[in-house]
Design a protein around this motif. Sequence first.
Motif, PDB file in Angstrom:
ATOM      1  N   UNK A   1     -25.391   5.389 -79.365  1.00  0.00           N
ATOM      2  CA  UNK A   1     -26.303   6.173 -78.548  1.00  0.00           C
ATOM      3  C   UNK A   1     -26.800   7.334 -79.393  1.00  0.00           C
ATOM      4  N   UNK A   2     -28.098   7.564 -79.385  1.00  0.00           N
ATOM      5  CA  UNK A   2     -28.669   8.666 -80.154  1.00  0.00           C
ATOM      6  C   UNK A   2     -29.373   9.603 -79.191  1.00  0.00           C
ATOM      7  N   UNK A   3     -28.979  10.874 -79.219  1.00  0.00           N
ATOM      8  CA  UNK A   3     -29.639  11.911 -78.439  1.00  0.00           C
ATOM      9  C   UNK A   3     -30.347  12.844 -79.417  1.00  0.00           C
ATOM     10  N   UNK A   4     -31.609  13.112 -79.159  1.00  0.00           N
ATOM     11  CA  UNK A   4     -32.381  13.987 -80.024  1.00  0.00           C
ATOM     12  C   UNK A   4     -32.849  15.173 -79.201  1.00  0.00           C
ATOM     13  N   UNK A   5     -32.566  16.361 -79.698  1.00  0.00           N
ATOM     14  CA  UNK A   5     -32.964  17.582 -79.019  1.00  0.00           C
ATOM     15  C   UNK A   5     -33.624  18.510 -80.024  1.00  0.00           C
TER      16      UNK A   5
ATOM     17  N   UNK B   1     -18.477   3.276 -89.771  1.00  0.00           N
ATOM     18  CA  UNK B   1     -19.015   3.630 -88.464  1.00  0.00           C
ATOM     19  C   UNK B   1     -20.128   4.672 -88.527  1.00  0.00           C
ATOM     20  N   UNK B   2     -20.579   5.047 -89.700  1.00  0.00           N
ATOM     21  CA  UNK B   2     -21.489   6.186 -89.777  1.00  0.00           C
ATOM     22  C   UNK B   2     -22.890   5.867 -90.284  1.00  0.00           C
ATOM     23  N   UNK B   3     -23.222   4.616 -90.509  1.00  0.00           N
ATOM     24  CA  UNK B   3     -24.538   4.309 -91.059  1.00  0.00           C
ATOM     25  C   UNK B   3     -25.670   4.849 -90.199  1.00  0.00           C
ATOM     26  N   UNK B   4     -25.593   4.644 -88.894  1.00  0.00           N
ATOM     27  CA  UNK B   4     -26.643   5.136 -88.006  1.00  0.00           C
ATOM     28  C   UNK B   4     -26.678   6.655 -88.005  1.00  0.00           C
ATOM     29  N   UNK B   5     -25.506   7.275 -88.002  1.00  0.00           N
ATOM     30  CA  UNK B   5     -25.450   8.737 -88.011  1.00  0.00           C
ATOM     31  C   UNK B   5     -26.005   9.295 -89.311  1.00  0.00           C
ATOM     32  N   UNK B   6     -25.687   8.654 -90.424  1.00  0.00           N
ATOM     33  CA  UNK B   6     -26.215   9.089 -91.719  1.00  0.00           C
ATOM     34  C   UNK B   6     -27.733   8.927 -91.752  1.00  0.00           C
TER      35      UNK B   6
ATOM     36  N   UNK C   1     -20.726  12.342 -82.969  1.00  0.00           N
ATOM     37  CA  UNK C   1     -19.622  12.225 -82.014  1.00  0.00           C
ATOM     38  C   UNK C   1     -19.143  10.785 -82.056  1.00  0.00           C
ATOM     39  N   UNK C   2     -17.894  10.590 -82.431  1.00  0.00           N
ATOM     40  CA  UNK C   2     -17.298   9.256 -82.508  1.00  0.00           C
ATOM     41  C   UNK C   2     -16.322   9.120 -81.348  1.00  0.00           C
TER      42      UNK C   2
END
Length: 85
Positions: free
Chosen positions: A74-78, A39-44, A61-62
């Motif tokens: 969902x990706x939030x960038x700040x 479940x972490x490919x996008x997060x990595x 956040x899972x």
Amino acid sequence: AVEGAIKDARDAAVAAGTEGDVVLYEGPVRDLCPLAPNNVNTMAAAALAGHTLGFDKTVAKLVSNSSLSAHIITIDVEGPVRADG
């Protein structure tokens, strides 16, 4: 597949019939990777793209929601606005 505390939290939410979002993990991507390797490919990838943050400062956040039948990302960038745009 998820492992350890994340699996336990998901299983407890399912057993309790919890509806809606259940946060299974929120913290550094580095700590999540071994617990939820599928479940972490996008997060990595986000951690690598945010090279000044890396795996320790990129927050993951899972969330589990038993009413969903699809995997949603969902990706939030700040961050601060750079002088050059």
